[in-house]
Structures are given as C-alpha cells and as structure tokens.
Enzyme design. Structure first.
Site, PDB file in Angstrom:
ATOM      1  CE  LYS A  25      -4.096  -1.709   2.289  1.00 23.28           C
ATOM      2  NZ  LYS A  25      -4.769  -1.855   3.542  1.00 23.28           N
ATOM      3  CG  ASP A 134       6.959  -6.096 -12.256  1.00 27.53           C
ATOM      4  OD1 ASP A 134       6.277  -6.412 -13.253  1.00 27.53           O
ATOM      5  OD2 ASP A 134       6.485  -5.966 -11.114  1.00 27.53           O
ATOM      6  CE  LYS A 136       3.325  -4.106 -13.218  1.00 31.66           C
ATOM      7  NZ  LYS A 136       3.031  -5.320 -12.593  1.00 31.66           N
ATOM      8  CG  ASN A 139       6.154  -0.907 -11.878  1.00 31.31           C
ATOM      9  OD1 ASN A 139       5.594  -0.663 -10.822  1.00 31.31           O
ATOM     10  ND2 ASN A 139       6.574  -2.102 -12.211  1.00 31.31           N
ATOM     11  CG  ASP A 152       8.203  -1.115  -7.250  1.00 33.51           C
ATOM     12  OD1 ASP A 152       8.364  -0.473  -6.210  1.00 33.51           O
ATOM     13  OD2 ASP A 152       7.234  -1.839  -7.466  1.00 33.51           O
ATOM     14  CB  THR A 174      -2.332  -9.767 -19.409  1.00 33.80           C
ATOM     15  OG1 THR A 174      -1.662  -8.511 -19.345  1.00 33.80           O
ATOM     16  CG2 THR A 174      -3.778  -9.575 -19.707  1.00 33.80           C
TER      17      THR A 174
HETATM   18  P1  AMP Z   1       2.989   0.099  -6.531  1.00 34.84           P
HETATM   19  O1  AMP Z   1       2.857  -0.822  -5.375  1.00 34.84           O
HETATM   20  O2  AMP Z   1       4.365   0.600  -6.719  1.00 34.84           O
HETATM   21  O3  AMP Z   1       2.364  -0.459  -7.797  1.00 34.84           O
HETATM   22  O4  AMP Z   1       2.144   1.404  -6.147  1.00 34.84           O
HETATM   23  C1  AMP Z   1       0.737   1.453  -6.109  1.00 34.84           C
HETATM   24  C2  AMP Z   1       0.261   2.836  -6.522  1.00 34.84           C
HETATM   25  O5  AMP Z   1       0.686   3.829  -5.591  1.00 34.84           O
HETATM   26  C3  AMP Z   1       0.853   3.304  -7.852  1.00 34.84           C
HETATM   27  O6  AMP Z   1       0.146   2.816  -8.909  1.00 34.84           O
HETATM   28  C4  AMP Z   1       0.781   4.812  -7.723  1.00 34.84           C
HETATM   29  O7  AMP Z   1      -0.492   5.272  -8.066  1.00 34.84           O
HETATM   30  C5  AMP Z   1       1.023   5.037  -6.255  1.00 34.84           C
HETATM   31  N1  AMP Z   1       2.449   5.336  -6.029  1.00 34.84           N
HETATM   32  C6  AMP Z   1       3.480   4.453  -5.948  1.00 34.84           C
HETATM   33  N2  AMP Z   1       4.646   5.073  -5.735  1.00 34.84           N
HETATM   34  C7  AMP Z   1       4.374   6.393  -5.703  1.00 34.84           C
HETATM   35  C8  AMP Z   1       5.164   7.579  -5.530  1.00 34.84           C
HETATM   36  N3  AMP Z   1       6.484   7.493  -5.334  1.00 34.84           N
HETATM   37  N4  AMP Z   1       4.544   8.784  -5.564  1.00 34.84           N
HETATM   38  C9  AMP Z   1       3.214   8.855  -5.756  1.00 34.84           C
HETATM   39  N5  AMP Z   1       2.404   7.791  -5.926  1.00 34.84           N
HETATM   40  C10 AMP Z   1       2.957   6.570  -5.895  1.00 34.84           C
END
Ligand code: AMP
Length: 435
Positions: A25, A134, A136, A139, A152, A174
């Site tokens: 999260k 990973d 996409k 990311n 990431d 997918t």
């Molecule tokens: P993730 O677990 O990296 O896929 O993150 C889930 C969601 O959180 C992403 O799709 C973004 O919408 C938001 N998110 C992730 N990293 C950031 C960040 N550094 N700044 C702002 N939003 C983020």
C-alpha cells in the site's frame, strides 16, 4: 485518529492512501522535520520474507538508496518494525502514465519524450548491472512537470517474489509485458527482458492498447512467444522497424535502443539511420569480473536477482535501523573487486596499517602501536552486487573511536576518492547520473 497516532516513527505524518499495488500500500506522507512530501510504501514483513535472504534484500536496498537518476523514483530511506517495512520514496504527483494512455493514445512526440526518459533511466541502471524486470506503465509515474519516473527500480527481488506467487499475472490480468524467455522460464538476461518491456511500453503509448493480447491466456502466451505483432495503421514504417528490433522473440537478436538522450525529437530517425555496427548493442556486464584473480572467487556474491529462497521467521526489526548501520562507512564502486582490494591495501600501507588477513573480499587491517583503547583494527569488506558494481563496508573492530574517525576522515576517505562512486548518505551521485 489523533495527529500523534498518525505519525510514523516520530518522523512522517501519514496522509491519504495513494494506491494499492499487488504487493504493497502506498500512502502520501510528510516529513515532520522538513515538511517534504514523500510517498511511503508499506509492505508486510511476511510477504517480503518469501522473496529471498533478508540480508541480501537489505543490501540491494542499500544500493538503491545510492542510485539517483532524474527519471527514477528515489528511495530516501527504509524503516522497519517487527511486522512491516516502510520504503520512504520521492513523491510523484502526476499519477501513473497508464492513466494517460487509458484516456487515449499519445502523440508521437509525447510518447518519444517519455520513451527517451525511460531508456535513459534503464540504460543508467543496466550499466550498473541493475535490472527492473517488472516494467509496465503501472510502474511509470509522471511528475508535475510531465517527467517520467520509474518506480520499484532495484527491488527486483520483490518482483521475483510477485512472479513466484503468480501475482504478476493476476495484478494486471495479463503477463502482457513479460518477455518470451521469461515465460518459458529458461533463465533469462534481465537487461534483455527490460528491453522487451520497453518495446511493449512504447507500443502501448503509441497505439493505446497492448501489442500482445488475447482473452485466452494460452493464446496470448503463444503470441508473445512468437512475437506476433499487428500494426495499427498510424504506425510509420520507421516505428514498425524500430519496435521489431526491441520486440524480437530471440533475446540475443534484440537490440539495445541505446542513444544519446539529447537527440530530442530525433529518436526514431536516429535509430533507423544507424547501422547495426555503429549501434552499441548489449552491455556485457561480466567481462571485468571474469578477469579478476582466483582469490576473488571467494568473494561474497550478493547478487540476489536470481536467488529465490525462503527464510521464514527472520526478525527484521533493527535490520534497517539507522543506528545499526551508523558504525559502518559504506560506499559503492564501479571498479572491479580486485582494484578495490588493491587500493585498500595500498592505503593500508601508506597509513602504516598491517594487513592481518585477506580472505576473498575481506581485508583486516591493524595499527602498529596501541592507542588509548588498544590497537586500532579496521575491517573492510567488498560485496559483489554485480560484476561492475560493488558495495564496500568499512568498520572499526577495535581501538579508539576518535582515532578511527580521524584516520577515516583525514586519510582513508580522501585516498579512496578515485574508486568511490558514492558514499552512503552523501548526495554526490547526482552529477554522475547525467550522460
Ligand atoms: P505500486 O505498489 O508501486 O504499484 O504502487 C501502487 C500505486 O501507488 C501506484 O500505482 C501509484 O499510483 C502510487 N504510487 C506508488 N509510488 C508512488 C510515488 N512514489 N509517488 C506517488 N504515488 C505513488
């Protein structure tokens, strides 16, 4: 919840939920001290433990803290409690690139800019042996100035974990961005798998939909496997040729879209006008390591990217705590392990420190006379992250702290200048990120 309860480890005021990944999260937060906006990714300890040996993961993370590139979401710090791990990240305000594409395909010049930024970041990391694996659009985030930021990066061990759990397949429905050789599980080259994903991303940006798609997963795998592409009518022949080079089913025939990032607006022309011979192709990362001498074979190999093992029950608390690492001075180097060890020996000699033991990547050094608290002993250990990227940890194992600090600040650090890429905690990498 009161304001106090909402403060993480007395350092970050937690804000709203920004998003949920398959794995974590992500919350908006603000530093209590500097008021800087950050994003905090919260991961369950139990999930991370399935990803690989914890010391390995924490070392990869330590390296990622040193990697700074304008198009990579920066990892500021990592904190842990008994049950959770918190990644404190650069906050990217503009959302996911994916959302922009969902609203419709991008214009060629817009797609080109994002693609150039993507390749700039990918190339930067590949040249240091770090792969994303990973990639996409989910990311890829976009900041307020419409610059791309990859999230990431370097947490590939975690991506492996997703793959192991099958989560990669369910999170976006997918395996659309996964290279054929990854699907066939024959073992693969992370750099080439990333290039494939860049090809898929460019296709999606320009087309507005996926290149390999089928309701039936098996049929989709087949399409990926054969790299069976259909072109939208608006794709120019140059773009088709360029994408063919990236989306080649044979990873060895896949071309690295390496180019200078200042070729604004000329990417496709430049690539298409370049012959195979003058295009720098795949970067061979292992050459310099092979030339290291035999003693180096014992060097602790910390490349976790392909090691997946379970280490259940590991207590994470304290692993990432700043205090436990404070005693150790850490730097990364793009030199070979042999060069690093030779340099450390040279420095020891000039400081009249005896080399008491040399074992693979470990060097034990000792002063000649006892000081206030006995003879000063220093350990330096070289960890192999990739063939051309090493992490070096230096720590005092005996003697007076003040005396040690003096040696470090006045002699050791300046003498190491030529081989240091970045010292931990020093923002000196930035200028080295530019090409
Ligand atoms: P993730 O677990 O990296 O896929 O993150 C889930 C969601 O959180 C992403 O799709 C973004 O919408 C938001 N998110 C992730 N990293 C950031 C960040 N550094 N700044 C702002 N939003 C983020």
């Amino acid at each position: 919840m009161t304001k106090e309860e909402n403060i993480l480890m007395q350092r970050y005021e937690m804000g709203k939920l920004l998003g949920k990944g398959s794995f974590a999260k992500v919350y908006h937060a603000r530093s209590v001290k500097t008021l800087q906006n950050v994003a905090i990714k919260v991961i369950d300890k139990n999930k991370i433990l399935k990803c690989g040996p914890m010391d390995q993961i924490s070392r990869e993370i330590a390296v990622m803290k040193l990697v700074k590139h304008p198009n990579i979401v920066q990892l500021y710090e990592v904190m842990a409690t008994k049950t959770k791990i918190y990644f404190v990240l650069e906050y990217v305000k503009g959302g996911e690139l994916f959302n922009k594409v969902q609203r419709g395909r991008l214009k060629e010049d817009v797609a080109r800019k994002y693609f150039q930024q993507l390749i700039s970041a990918i190339d930067f990391c590949h040249s240091r042996g770090v792969y994303h694996r990973d990639l996409k659009p989910e990311n890829l985030l976009v900041d307020e100035s419409r610059n791309l930021k990859i999230s990431d990066f370097g947490l590939s061990a975690l991506s492996d974990c997703k793959r192991q759990d099958g989560l990669l397949h369910t999170s976006c429905g997918t395996p659309a961005y996964v290279a054929p050789e990854v699907i066939s599980r024959k073992g693969y080259d992370g750099a080439k798998a990333d290039i494939w994903a860049c090809g898929v991303i460019l296709y999606v940006l320009l087309a507005g939909y996926l290149p390999f798609h089928d309701k039936n997963l098996v049929d989709m795998y087949k399409k990926i496997y054969k790299a069976e592409l259909k072109w939208p009518s608006w794709f120019s022949s140059d773009i088709r040729k360029f994408l063919r080079r990236l989306l080649h089913p044979n990873p060895n025939a896949r071309k690295h879209p390496w180019f200078r990032t200042d070729l604004d607006g000329r990417l496709f022309d430049h690539v298409m006008n370049t012959t195979d011979n003058d295009m720098p192709l795949d970067i061979n990362l292992d050459v310099d390591y092979l030339s290291c001498n035999q003693a180096m074979e014992k060097l602790t190999n910390l490349n976790a990217f392909d090691i997946i093992s379970l280490s259940n029950g590991f207590d994470l608390s304290g692993l990432f705590e700043e205090n436990s690492n404070k005693k150790k001075a850490k730097f990364t180097s793009t030199n070979t392990a042999l060069t690093i060890i030779t340099k450390l020996e040279e420095i020891a000699k000039s400081l009249r420190l005896k080399v008491k033991k040399k074992d693979g990547g470990l060097l034990k050094m000792e002063g000649s006379k006892p000081g206030r608290k006995g003879v000063m002993s220093i350990n330096a250990e070289v960890f192999h992250i990739t063939s051309n990227f090493h992490l070096v940890e230096i720590e005092k194992t005996n003697g007076d702290t003040l005396e040690y600090q003096k040696v470090m600040e006045q002699a050791m650090r300046p003498a190491l200048k030529d081989i240091v890429w970045a010292w931990q905690g020093e923002p000196s990498v930035k200028e080295k990120c530019q090409f």
